[in-house]
Design a protein around this motif. Structure first.
Motif, mmCIF file in Angstrom:
data_model
loop_
_atom_site.group_PDB
_atom_site.id
_atom_site.type_symbol
_atom_site.label_atom_id
_atom_site.label_comp_id
_atom_site.label_asym_id
_atom_site.label_seq_id
_atom_site.Cartn_x
_atom_site.Cartn_y
_atom_site.Cartn_z
ATOM 1 N N GLY A 35 -0.037 -1.636 5.707
ATOM 2 C CA GLY A 35 -0.846 -0.596 6.324
ATOM 3 C C GLY A 35 -1.094 -0.756 7.804
ATOM 4 N N HIS A 83 -5.459 2.461 3.331
ATOM 5 C CA HIS A 83 -5.407 2.231 1.891
ATOM 6 C C HIS A 83 -4.121 2.712 1.246
ATOM 7 C CE1 HIS A 83 -9.622 2.403 3.176
ATOM 8 N NE2 HIS A 83 -9.811 1.447 2.286
ATOM 9 N N ARG A 84 -3.492 3.734 1.843
ATOM 10 C CA ARG A 84 -2.220 4.252 1.340
ATOM 11 C C ARG A 84 -1.326 4.578 2.522
ATOM 12 N NH1 ARG A 84 -5.252 8.816 -2.315
ATOM 13 N NH2 ARG A 84 -6.613 7.357 -3.429
ATOM 14 N N ALA A 106 0.112 10.829 -2.465
ATOM 15 C CA ALA A 106 -0.869 10.242 -1.558
ATOM 16 C C ALA A 106 -2.181 11.018 -1.549
ATOM 17 C CB ALA A 106 -0.292 10.168 -0.143
ATOM 18 N N LYS A 123 0.803 -1.221 0.000
ATOM 19 C CA LYS A 123 0.000 0.000 0.000
ATOM 20 C C LYS A 123 0.840 1.277 0.000
ATOM 21 C CE LYS A 123 -3.798 -2.339 2.384
ATOM 22 N NZ LYS A 123 -4.686 -2.379 3.571
ATOM 23 N N THR A 124 2.139 1.139 -0.161
ATOM 24 C CA THR A 124 3.002 2.314 -0.101
ATOM 25 C C THR A 124 2.848 3.185 -1.348
ATOM 26 O OG1 THR A 124 4.863 1.088 -1.071
ATOM 27 C CG2 THR A 124 4.704 1.153 1.328
ATOM 28 N N VAL A 125 2.973 4.483 -1.139
ATOM 29 C CA VAL A 125 2.997 5.455 -2.225
ATOM 30 C C VAL A 125 4.297 6.234 -2.108
ATOM 31 C CG1 VAL A 125 0.509 5.656 -2.548
ATOM 32 C CG2 VAL A 125 1.622 7.058 -0.833
ATOM 33 N N ILE A 142 -5.385 7.533 4.375
ATOM 34 C CA ILE A 142 -4.000 7.783 3.994
ATOM 35 C C ILE A 142 -3.194 7.997 5.265
ATOM 36 C CG2 ILE A 142 -2.458 9.224 2.616
ATOM 37 C CD1 ILE A 142 -5.058 10.216 1.149
ATOM 38 N N VAL A 200 2.657 6.286 3.463
ATOM 39 C CA VAL A 200 3.827 6.981 2.947
ATOM 40 C C VAL A 200 4.782 7.275 4.102
ATOM 41 C CG1 VAL A 200 2.647 9.228 3.118
ATOM 42 C CG2 VAL A 200 4.652 8.995 1.626
#
Length: 255
Positions: free
Chosen positions: A186, A234-235, A12, A4-6, A209, A237
């Motif tokens: 996550g 969901h994301r 993001a 799930k990394t951005v 996020i 960072v």
């Protein structure tokens, strides 16, 4: 395997549109997702409807979005540390839905748990239940929008008949939160009091996020140490070590 990394905070939040509703973690200046807030500021997103315990201070936290006039509505429990917040509210530039702190926490938790509404004694016999709390003022100082009355019912509780007010759950388009540690799936770990509203905000957002100070591969966090399961995120960072400001410092001379 779900990674799930951005790559950046800008990526993001890139799809958060004008007018979006966002649940934001933090309490005072503790546990603020500052990197994501600054990314929203740089992106120019406006007319945001934000649910958060408070709105930061004039130059930090959500206060930076407020100062840039990017917020249309705040749903909060405490707003006393921000002079610009007061000014915008009293001049009709900002809509404010004041909510008791425990009720706000439960509204977010309920939203994330799929519970549509719940009854609580908090607010019974006040404008919270009866309606009439100012939400938006007109330029002339009159009340343009007031809170509506809420359903009140009587239940047998703790050996007596007591009144309870119906509170609807909160869900939002997005959530932005800060954690000390996260993995690529996550799963999040918060540092002490920075846990505050962050898990609840994360649960309430349809897209959550998370910014984390340290990101590790999936499986490196002991499952018993996870504060928020990755199913809600969901994301994610990695932002590294972040500045942690103190909202108000009080000191005294030694005795």
């Amino acid at each position: 395997m779900i990674d799930k990394t951005v790559p950046s905070v800008a990526a993001a939040v890139a799809d958060i549109p004008d007018g979006a509703s966002i649940a934001v973690g933090g309490f005072g200046l503790c546990g603020n997702a500052m990197a994501l807030i600054e990314a929203l500021l740089a992106q120019g997103t406006k007319d945001l409807r934000v649910v958060s315990n408070n709105c930061g201070v004039d130059d930090w936290g959500l206060g930076v979005l407020l100062a840039a006039k990017r917020l249309r509505k705040m749903t909060s429990s405490y707003v006393g540390e921000n002079k610009e917040f007061e000014r915008q509210f009293l001049t009709g530039e900002l809509e404010v839905e004041l909510t008791p702190q425990g009720t706000l926490a439960e509204k977010l938790r309920a939203g994330g748990s799929g519970v549509a509404a719940f009854f609580t004694q908090t607010g019974v016999g006040t404008q919270v239940a009866e309606g009439g709390l100012p939400r938006r003022y007109a330029p002339d100082g009159s009340v343009a929008v007031a809170s509506p009355p809420k359903e009140v019912r009587t239940f047998h509780s703790r050996g007596a008949e007591r009144e309870f007010v119906l509170e609807e759950a909160i869900t939002t388009d997005y959530a932005i939160v800060h954690a000390a540690l996260g993995d690529t799936h996550g799963n999040l770990v918060f540092h002490r009091s920075a846990r505050n509203f962050n898990p609840l905000a994360a649960m309430a957002g349809r897209v959550c996020i998370a910014q984390v100070e340290r990101l590790v591969p999936a499986g490196e966090i002991d499952p018993d140490a996870v504060h928020l399961p990755g199913v809600f995120v969901h994301r994610i960072v990695e932002v590294g070590e972040v500045e942690k400001r103190i909202e108000r410092r009080t000191t005294r001379e030694d005795d």
